[in-house]
Design a protein around this motif. Structure first.
Motif, PDB file in Angstrom:
ATOM      1  N   ASN A  69       0.789  -1.232   0.000  1.00  0.00           N
ATOM      2  CA  ASN A  69       0.000   0.000   0.000  1.00  0.00           C
ATOM      3  C   ASN A  69       0.822   1.283   0.000  1.00  0.00           C
ATOM      4  O   ASN A  69       0.278   2.367   0.205  1.00  0.00           O
ATOM      5  CB  ASN A  69      -0.992   0.016   1.172  1.00  0.00           C
ATOM      6  N   LYS A  73       0.633  -2.401  -4.713  1.00  0.00           N
ATOM      7  CA  LYS A  73      -0.741  -2.726  -4.341  1.00  0.00           C
ATOM      8  C   LYS A  73      -0.794  -4.206  -4.026  1.00  0.00           C
ATOM      9  O   LYS A  73      -0.127  -5.006  -4.684  1.00  0.00           O
ATOM     10  CB  LYS A  73      -1.679  -2.427  -5.517  1.00  0.00           C
ATOM     11  N   THR A  74      -1.568  -4.565  -3.041  1.00  0.00           N
ATOM     12  CA  THR A  74      -1.709  -5.981  -2.725  1.00  0.00           C
ATOM     13  C   THR A  74      -3.169  -6.395  -2.812  1.00  0.00           C
ATOM     14  O   THR A  74      -4.065  -5.623  -2.487  1.00  0.00           O
ATOM     15  CB  THR A  74      -1.195  -6.311  -1.304  1.00  0.00           C
ATOM     16  N   LYS A  75      -3.347  -7.606  -3.279  1.00  0.00           N
ATOM     17  CA  LYS A  75      -4.687  -8.157  -3.418  1.00  0.00           C
ATOM     18  C   LYS A  75      -4.634  -9.598  -2.963  1.00  0.00           C
ATOM     19  O   LYS A  75      -3.710 -10.329  -3.332  1.00  0.00           O
ATOM     20  CB  LYS A  75      -5.067  -8.129  -4.906  1.00  0.00           C
ATOM     21  N   TRP A  87       0.958  -9.087  -5.606  1.00  0.00           N
ATOM     22  CA  TRP A  87       1.616  -7.789  -5.443  1.00  0.00           C
ATOM     23  C   TRP A  87       1.761  -7.128  -6.804  1.00  0.00           C
ATOM     24  O   TRP A  87       2.185  -7.773  -7.763  1.00  0.00           O
ATOM     25  CB  TRP A  87       3.019  -7.982  -4.865  1.00  0.00           C
ATOM     26  N   ASN A  90       4.153  -0.517  -7.978  1.00  0.00           N
ATOM     27  CA  ASN A  90       3.683   0.783  -8.467  1.00  0.00           C
ATOM     28  C   ASN A  90       4.688   1.450  -9.400  1.00  0.00           C
ATOM     29  O   ASN A  90       4.340   2.317 -10.177  1.00  0.00           O
ATOM     30  CB  ASN A  90       3.430   1.732  -7.288  1.00  0.00           C
TER      31      ASN A  90
END
Ligand code: ZN
Length: 121
Positions: A69, A73-75, A87, A90
């Motif tokens: 973050n 970005k992580t999901k 991951w 960015n």
């Protein structure tokens, strides 16, 4: 035993470069990549295994530090029975997936005081 001591200097250098790279990644991604590259090169040259916690944080493509973050970005995704964390860097947009099992003790090691050689402020 002597082998372990020999590797110590390089480990400390890696640790030190890791700290700098982590601090640079928001201000100067280019420099962060530069230090990330140095870490990988030192490890290769000395045939060292980078600690998995550090290795996981270096983007495979641009070698920036991946911080959830902040610079990435992580999901969380479910894959079959296991969960993976996806991951997305960015800086360069590269994606990598890490199984959650491997993330069990994620971030613990690098946050331990003994893992820190020197913190630059
Ligand atoms: Zn990247």
């Amino acid at each position: 035993m002597s082998k372990k001591v020999q590797g110590n200097d390089s480990f400390q250098r890696i640790n030190y470069l890791y700290q700098i790279s982590k601090q640079m990644c928001t201000k100067n991604p280019g420099l962060s990549s530069y230090y990330g590259n140095l870490i990988v090169n030192i490890a290769k040259k000395n045939v060292l295994k980078i600690h998995p916690d550090i290795k996981r944080q270096i983007c495979k493509t641009c070698r920036c530090m991946l911080i959830a973050n902040v610079t990435a970005k992580t999901k969380i995704r479910s894959k079959k029975k296991s969960k993976i964390i996806e991951w997305t860097c960015n800086t360069c947009g590269a994606k990598r997936s890490i199984p959650v099992e491997k993330n069990k003790d994620y971030s613990l090691w690098v946050d331990r005081p003994e893992a820190v050689v020197e913190v630059i402020n």
